[in-house]
Enzyme design. Structure first.
Site, PDB file in Angstrom:
ATOM      1  N   GLU A  46       0.859  -1.184   0.000  1.00 30.47           N
ATOM      2  CA  GLU A  46       0.000   0.000   0.000  1.00 30.47           C
ATOM      3  C   GLU A  46       0.893   1.230   0.000  1.00 30.47           C
ATOM      4  O   GLU A  46       1.542   1.543   0.989  1.00 30.47           O
ATOM      5  CB  GLU A  46      -0.901  -0.015   1.237  1.00 30.47           C
ATOM      6  N   ASP A  57      -4.198   9.901   9.222  1.00 31.45           N
ATOM      7  CA  ASP A  57      -2.858   9.444   9.583  1.00 31.45           C
ATOM      8  C   ASP A  57      -2.379  10.054  10.895  1.00 31.45           C
ATOM      9  O   ASP A  57      -2.569  11.238  11.160  1.00 31.45           O
ATOM     10  CB  ASP A  57      -1.866   9.788   8.465  1.00 31.45           C
TER      11      ASP A  57
END
Length: 256
Positions: A46, A57
């Site tokens: 990924e 994130d």
């Protein structure tokens, strides 16, 4: 059949998807990282496209994005780096990122060029379901790309089934409604994964957020088809001058 779907036909459990930030730790590290991941047991790669405001994130991946952007990573540069990647990389490649830079690049152009360099699927956490159904999904499908939606413990069963019906490749089960890299109560995660398993979804399920070592990987795999590791791997690459050795050591610790 897509590379991602073919993978799950061959390997139904303990599938390991590893997240890495394109252009980190160095601008030209991308292919070295990908090769090291493939050689040491990653089933999927990924690739994170660095962005200045990555909503999902945590601080470690945000920091890697900041460094990658400072290194000069752009979508154009990434596609140039991936141009010949399929000569060496056989595992499925997923691009993970956010809509703003993709829209600036041009969504149709982005999908066309991603497919041309051998990308297999996309994860765009801030692409809403409605816009996917009415506008962008058709472009993604026309270019032969899988699209992976995210679900959380707070997602209703009705919505989980809807997102499962729209997803291809796999369904990304976020272990909790926090950012990447946070510690999780794996007992709660187990209950959530057992609920997903009981729903008999169309797609395989990979669990992410908080998977960092052998123990958490094994726990996640007990009730899902596999897991996604990101933050812990980014930490393993921090400051290294030897991507291959750092990757080997890290993945041995997860898969041993």
């Amino acid at each position: 059949m897509s590379r991602i779907r073919s993978l799950f036909e061959i390997k139904t459990n303990r599938v390991l998807n590893v997240y890495c930030t394109a252009g980190y730790p160095q601008l030209n590290s991308t292919l070295d990282v990908m090769k090291a991941l493939q050689e040491n047991g990653a089933d999927l790669i990924e690739l994170g496209m660095p962005y200045s405001d990555p909503l999902a994130d945590g601080p470690v991946i945000q920091h890697s994005s900041t460094i990658a952007l400072a290194n000069g990573m752009t979508i154009e540069t990434l596609f140039a780096q991936l141009k010949d990647a399929r000569k060496e990389i056989n595992v499925p490649i997923i691009l993970m990122g956010y809509m703003n830079p993709v829209l600036q690049y041009g969504f149709e152009r982005f999908c066309k060029e991603a497919a041309a360099v051998g990308v297999d699927g996309l994860i765009l956490p801030d692409l809403p379901e409605y816009e996917f159904e009415t506008e962008y999904g058709a472009i993604i499908k026309a270019n032969g790309l899988d699209f992976i939606f995210l679900v959380t413990p707070e997602t209703s069963q009705e919505r989980i089934k809807k997102l499962d019906s729209l997803s291809t490749g796999f369904l990304y089960a976020v272990s909790s409604s926090s950012t990447t890299g946070s510690d999780k109560n794996m007992t709660d995660v187990n209950a959530y994964l057992q609920k997903l398993k009981a729903m008999q979804l169309n797609n395989p399920v990979l669990v992410g957020f908080g998977i960092k070592d052998k123990q958490t990987f094994d726990t996640a795999c007990a009730h899902a088809n596999g897991a996604i590791i990101g933050t812990a791997y980014i930490k393993a690459l921090e400051g290294t001058n030897n991507v291959a050795a750092a990757t080997k050591a890290f993945l041995e610790g997860v898969l041993k």
